[in-house]
Design an enzyme around this catalytic site. Structure first.
Site, PDB file in Angstrom:
ATOM      1  N   CYS A 124      -2.537   6.535  -3.549  1.00 44.57           N
ATOM      2  CA  CYS A 124      -0.989   7.220  -3.603  1.00 44.57           C
ATOM      3  C   CYS A 124      -1.180   7.714  -2.589  1.00 44.57           C
ATOM      4  O   CYS A 124      -0.204   8.112  -2.271  1.00 44.57           O
ATOM      5  CB  CYS A 124      -0.803   7.197  -5.347  1.00 44.57           C
ATOM      6  N   CYS A 232       1.399   9.399 -10.295  1.00 46.35           N
ATOM      7  CA  CYS A 232       1.184   8.600  -9.313  1.00 46.35           C
ATOM      8  C   CYS A 232       0.663   9.917  -7.882  1.00 46.35           C
ATOM      9  O   CYS A 232      -0.134  10.405  -6.952  1.00 46.35           O
ATOM     10  CB  CYS A 232       1.918   7.760  -7.816  1.00 46.35           C
TER      11      CYS A 232
HETATM   12 FE1  SF4 Z   1      -1.500   2.317  -3.809  1.00 41.21          FE
HETATM   13 FE2  SF4 Z   1      -0.258   3.443  -5.960  1.00 41.21          FE
HETATM   14 FE3  SF4 Z   1       0.822   1.443  -4.719  1.00 41.21          FE
HETATM   15 FE4  SF4 Z   1      -1.022   1.464  -6.957  1.00 41.21          FE
HETATM   16  S1  SF4 Z   1       0.851   2.194  -7.482  1.00 41.21           S
HETATM   17  S2  SF4 Z   1      -0.541  -0.032  -4.422  1.00 41.21           S
HETATM   18  S3  SF4 Z   1      -2.247   2.675  -6.167  1.00 41.21           S
HETATM   19  S4  SF4 Z   1       0.480   3.229  -3.662  1.00 41.21           S
END
Ligand code: SF4
Length: 236
Positions: A124, A232
């Protein structure tokens, strides 16, 4: 923007105007967005995941022409990208898509494949938090779709507040909205709906980290399910 007003004055002024709408949540949102557009002009931006359909509709009516920042993580559902394209076609807003600095392939080369499964905070940080910070830089004020009922971490948000970490005014026009308020507004205004809503997706993020929720489950229960992660990082 009146340069003689301090940040505190600005937030107080916006909040006082929102208070004139009393308990009418739709009026609160419209007043906040109109005031922000008038005050900040092109230095106002709406951050949208395209899963906050009411926010984009309201912004297009109350602040026509406003810029909408969409973070394309590379992991979105195809339906979310379809929503982004439909918003571009349907609404009077200017959508700006921001990409992470690393492609999914470059991230896999540096951190290993499927980082989201092993270290979602770092994933994230790379794919959402850094792009948002970069995307917000030119603006003096930003708008989110957060609501108090979304999560225990959001119960104290205000419609107009000062984002001290970013030194910007932050607006949460839907802060006081309930699920019923959202449903009523969608029905009354024919708001474009994310197609995954129909099959139980209540809060929609990246595909690997989002599942549908069962009736009675918290809408946010479908995000990072089973990991203990709840945000996030862009709203904390
Ligand atoms: Fe990556 Fe966060 Fe998207 Fe999940 S929510 S794919 S951890 S960016």
């Amino acid at each position: 923007m009146n340069r003689n007003l301090t940040d505190k004055d600005l937030v107080a002024k916006g909040s006082a105007l929102v208070a004139t709408a009393r308990n009418d949540v739709v009026a609160q949102a419209r007043v906040a967005l109109r005031w922000a557009r008038l005050t900040f002009g092109d230095r106002l931006v709406v951050a949208s995941s395209m899963g906050d359909e009411v926010l984009v509709h309201l912004a297009s009516e109350a602040a026509p022409g406003v810029e909408v920042l969409f973070l394309d993580t590379g992991y979105h559902f195809a339906e979310t990208i379809g929503m982004r394209d439909a918003v571009v076609d349907r609404y009077e807003v200017q959508v700006r898509t921001v990409l992470p600095l690393l492609s999914i392939e470059a991230q896999a080369a540096e951190f290993g494949a499927d980082l989201w499964a092993r270290d979602p905070d770092t994933c994230c940080a790379i794919r959402k938090v850094e792009p948002l910070e970069r995307g917000l830089q030119p603006y003096a004020a930003w708008v989110t779709g957060m609501r108090r009922v979304d999560a225990p971490t959001r119960t104290d948000i205000d419609v107009v507040e000062w984002d001290a970490r970013r030194s910007k005014v932050k607006l949460n026009p839907l802060a006081a909205w309930s699920d019923d308020d959202v449903d009523r507004y969608v029905a009354a205004h024919g708001v474009l709906q994310h197609p995954l809503r129909k099959i139980g997706y209540a809060s929609i993020g990246c595909a690997p980290c989002t599942r549908p929720v069962a009736p009675g489950e918290s809408p946010r229960a479908g995000r990072w399910s089973g990991t203990g992660k709840t945000e996030c990082g862009i709203n904390t």
